[in-house]
Design an enzyme around this catalytic site. Structure first.
Site, short mmCIF file in Angstrom:
data_model
loop_
_atom_site.label_atom_id
_atom_site.label_comp_id
_atom_site.label_asym_id
_atom_site.label_seq_id
_atom_site.Cartn_x
_atom_site.Cartn_y
_atom_site.Cartn_z
N HIS A 50 81.17 -69.83 -26.20
CA HIS A 50 80.00 -70.63 -26.56
C HIS A 50 80.13 -71.35 -27.90
O HIS A 50 79.34 -72.26 -28.19
CB HIS A 50 78.73 -69.77 -26.53
CG HIS A 50 78.51 -68.94 -27.77
ND1 HIS A 50 79.03 -67.68 -27.95
CD2 HIS A 50 77.81 -69.21 -28.91
CE1 HIS A 50 78.67 -67.20 -29.12
NE2 HIS A 50 77.92 -68.11 -29.73
N ASP A 80 82.00 -65.09 -21.88
CA ASP A 80 81.95 -65.73 -23.19
C ASP A 80 83.25 -65.53 -23.96
O ASP A 80 83.24 -65.18 -25.15
CB ASP A 80 80.77 -65.20 -24.01
CG ASP A 80 80.42 -66.14 -25.18
OD1 ASP A 80 80.65 -67.35 -25.04
OD2 ASP A 80 79.96 -65.65 -26.23
N GLY A 153 78.19 -67.29 -37.41
CA GLY A 153 79.63 -67.48 -37.47
C GLY A 153 80.45 -66.25 -37.15
O GLY A 153 81.69 -66.30 -37.14
N SER A 155 80.42 -64.63 -34.23
CA SER A 155 80.87 -64.64 -32.84
C SER A 155 82.34 -65.01 -32.77
O SER A 155 82.79 -65.96 -33.42
CB SER A 155 80.05 -65.63 -32.01
OG SER A 155 78.79 -65.12 -31.69
N LEU A 205 80.45 -71.52 -2.44
CA LEU A 205 80.05 -71.55 -1.04
C LEU A 205 80.05 -72.97 -0.49
O LEU A 205 80.00 -73.15 0.73
CB LEU A 205 78.65 -70.94 -0.87
CG LEU A 205 78.51 -69.48 -1.31
CD1 LEU A 205 77.05 -69.02 -1.13
CD2 LEU A 205 79.44 -68.58 -0.51
N GLY A 206 80.07 -73.96 -1.35
CA GLY A 206 80.07 -75.34 -0.88
C GLY A 206 78.70 -75.82 -0.45
O GLY A 206 78.55 -76.47 0.59
#
Length: 300
Positions: A50, A80, A153, A155, A205-206
């Protein structure tokens, strides 16, 4: 007592200094820079997905104060985690704690390098759990919660055990108001998958869908208020092959209520690829079941 506290304080400062040799600054967004962990000494860097708001123009600040450009090797948004590559060699790599060695109450340091210098905060492991599927559909091998303060900061930086080994990667991108870390086993699995395939497989699944509110009578029989109406079906896709039609309302997959798009996306993690799911749906107000084999997203 004072001498004991002083020794503890000195040892903690030593841990921060040593750990800082394997932590970098990551600049991949407009606002606050984030942190990253040197994964391999040949230039592979782990950070949080992120904090990378762009694919190009990413820079990494190394422990020696130099700055270099980085390329995105791959991402796992569901967990993440992102893997970067820089042109470097002989970087310092930390040793890692096995997930099974972690216990509630263990002292932990959270380290980050959002600026030139390493920053630190102290806490404990406050909760541990088993496998955890995130709201974004990622699979975390073990739930690790701490009470460390996640400063801006942090993360992408490491959770560090009392012996100096890294126990995971801290992130504020998976929960709100709770500090969690992606454990060693998950980081290892994701990094190896990205290096082998260039991406993390995702199920598909489309179909194109939109949430709809069910009629009161149907809410009682189905046991939920909303479902996903199928607006389009990709020709030759898994849903089309299974016989799903435009206008059907998807309500459950393998017994899991599917009430909105986020739930569907979270359900279709990479571990579902190739598996046969029992889909419950409404067609003309009548409940039906179909077996669908999950495909792999071409954009993964």
């Amino acid at each position: 007592m004072i001498e004991t506290l002083q020794n503890l304080s000195d040892e903690m400062a030593t841990l921060v200094t040593a750990g800082g040799n394997a932590i970098v600054r990551v600049e991949g967004r407009q606002r606050q820079a984030a942190s990253g962990i040197i994964w391999r000494n040949d230039g592979l860097i782990l950070t949080a997905h992120h904090v990378l708001e762009r694919e190009e123009g990413i820079t990494v600040g190394l422990p020696d104060g130099t700055t270099t450009t980085a390329e995105v090797v791959g991402r796992d948004p569901g967990a993440d985690v992102a893997l970067l590559r820089i042109s470097a060699s002989d970087l310092t790599v930390a040793s890692w704690v096995d997930d099974g060695d972690l216990k509630v109450g263990h002292l932990m340091l959270a380290l980050g390098r959002p600026g030139q210098q390493v920053q630190a905060t102290l806490g404990i492991i406050s909760a541990l759990g088993g496998e955890w599927r995130t709201h974004a559909g990622g699979v975390i091998d073990r739930y690790v919660q701490t009470d460390v303060v996640m400063y801006p900061g942090f993360s992408g930086g490491p959770l560090v055990a009392a012996d100096g080994r890294f126990a995971g990667m801290n992130t504020s991108g998976l929960t709100r108001g709770t500090s969690v870390a992606v454990p060693t086993s998950t980081l290892q699995r994701i990094a190896e998958t990205i290096l082998a395939h260039g991406h993390i497989p995702r199920g598909y699944l489309g179909i194109g869908v939109q949430p709809v509110r069910l009629a009161d009578a149907l809410q009682q029989s189905v046991g939920q208020e909303t479902g996903l109406m199928v607006m389009s079906v990709e020709a030759g896709g898994p849903a089309a092959t299974a016989g799903l039609l435009q206008g059907d309302v998807l309500t459950q997959l393998d017994g899991t209520p599917i009430r909105d798009v986020d739930t569907l996306q979270a359900f279709l993690g990479g571990d579902r690829v190739g598996k046969v799911l029992q889909a419950q749906l409404l067609r003309g107000g009548v409940q039906q079941r179909l077996a669908m084999t999950v495909g792999q997203s071409r954009g993964a």
